[in-house]
Design an enzyme around this catalytic site. Structure first.
Site, short mmCIF file in Angstrom:
data_model
loop_
_atom_site.label_atom_id
_atom_site.label_comp_id
_atom_site.label_asym_id
_atom_site.label_seq_id
_atom_site.Cartn_x
_atom_site.Cartn_y
_atom_site.Cartn_z
N ILE A 1 0.83 -1.22 0.00
CA ILE A 1 0.00 0.00 0.00
C ILE A 1 0.86 1.26 0.00
O ILE A 1 0.39 2.32 -0.44
CB ILE A 1 -0.99 -0.02 1.19
CG1 ILE A 1 -2.16 0.92 0.92
CG2 ILE A 1 -0.29 0.29 2.51
CD1 ILE A 1 -3.35 0.74 1.85
N ASP B 1 0.99 -0.20 9.49
CA ASP B 1 1.28 1.05 10.22
C ASP B 1 2.78 1.36 10.15
O ASP B 1 3.19 2.48 9.77
CB ASP B 1 0.81 0.86 11.67
CG ASP B 1 0.68 2.14 12.45
OD1 ASP B 1 0.91 3.22 11.89
OD2 ASP B 1 0.33 2.07 13.65
#
Ligand code: AR6
Length: 176
Positions: free
Chosen positions: A17, A40
């Site tokens: 991503i 994250d």
């Protein structure tokens, strides 16, 4: 794989991503916005320290809610940080909270005037959500949102591994 619902293309991709060039990428954060492992960690590493500086200013984000920062060094202009539920057997309102994480991220993107957004499989790593149910809730939340909202043109689910991709494609086929 992709399908059009109302004005919006919902698509599935198998990649990292942090490479996305959609207007926003969504981060599967924790409620302290403290950074961590998984997606994250990858977003903060690739985006640089400016994102964490903004997270510290914001201070936190309750489970199921979403906040926005700039994208730092990412190609995406913004990062929308949302917090999925930790799966605890399914009796702690997890389904509603996971759906809310998607819906509130989309609402924030639409409010900002964004046209494209990439999601990871929220809660599907450290937070332990059963993959098929998570895939179903993710896609259903997005499809329901775009039936009422036409601002966002592309919603991409960016899936890291083939197993999760297969669950998402199976659930997307059921919704077409
Ligand atoms: N691109 C796309 N997907 C990824 C990437 C990447 N670069 N890296 C991992 N994934 P997780 P959660 C996938 O654990 O379950 C963190 O420590 C991964 O394979 O990142 O919501 C936070 O700080 C999995 O399918 O998020 C929180 O404390 C999916 O992203 C906690 O973990 C989500 O896995 C959040 O846990």
């Amino acid at each position: 794989m992709q399908a059009k619902f109302n004005q919006t293309i919902i698509e599935l991709a198998r990649r990292d991503i942090t490479e996305e060039s959609t207007d926003a990428v969504v981060n599967a954060a924790n409620s302290r916005l403290a950074g961590g492992a998984g997606v994250d960690g990858a977003i903060h590493r690739a985006g640089g320290p400016a994102i964490m500086a903004e997270c510290r200013q914001i201070g936190g984000c309750p489970t199921g809610q979403a906040v926005i920062t700039t994208g730092g060094n990412l190609k995406a202009r913004y990062v929308i940080h949302t917090v999925g539920p930790v799966y605890q057997g399914g009796t702690r309102n997890e389904a509603n909270l996971l759906a809310a994480a998607y819906t509130n991220s989309l609402k924030l993107a639409a409010k900002k005037g964004l046209q494209s957004i990439s999601f990871p499989a929220i809660s599907c790593g450290t937070y332990g959500y059963p993959l098929q149910e998570a895939a179903h809730l993710a896609l259903k939340s997005c499809v329901e949102f775009v039936r009422e909202n036409t601002q966002i043109q592309i919603i991409r689910h960016v899936l890291f591994d083939q197993k999760i991709y297969n669950f998402f494609s199976g659930e997307l086929r059921k919704l077409i």
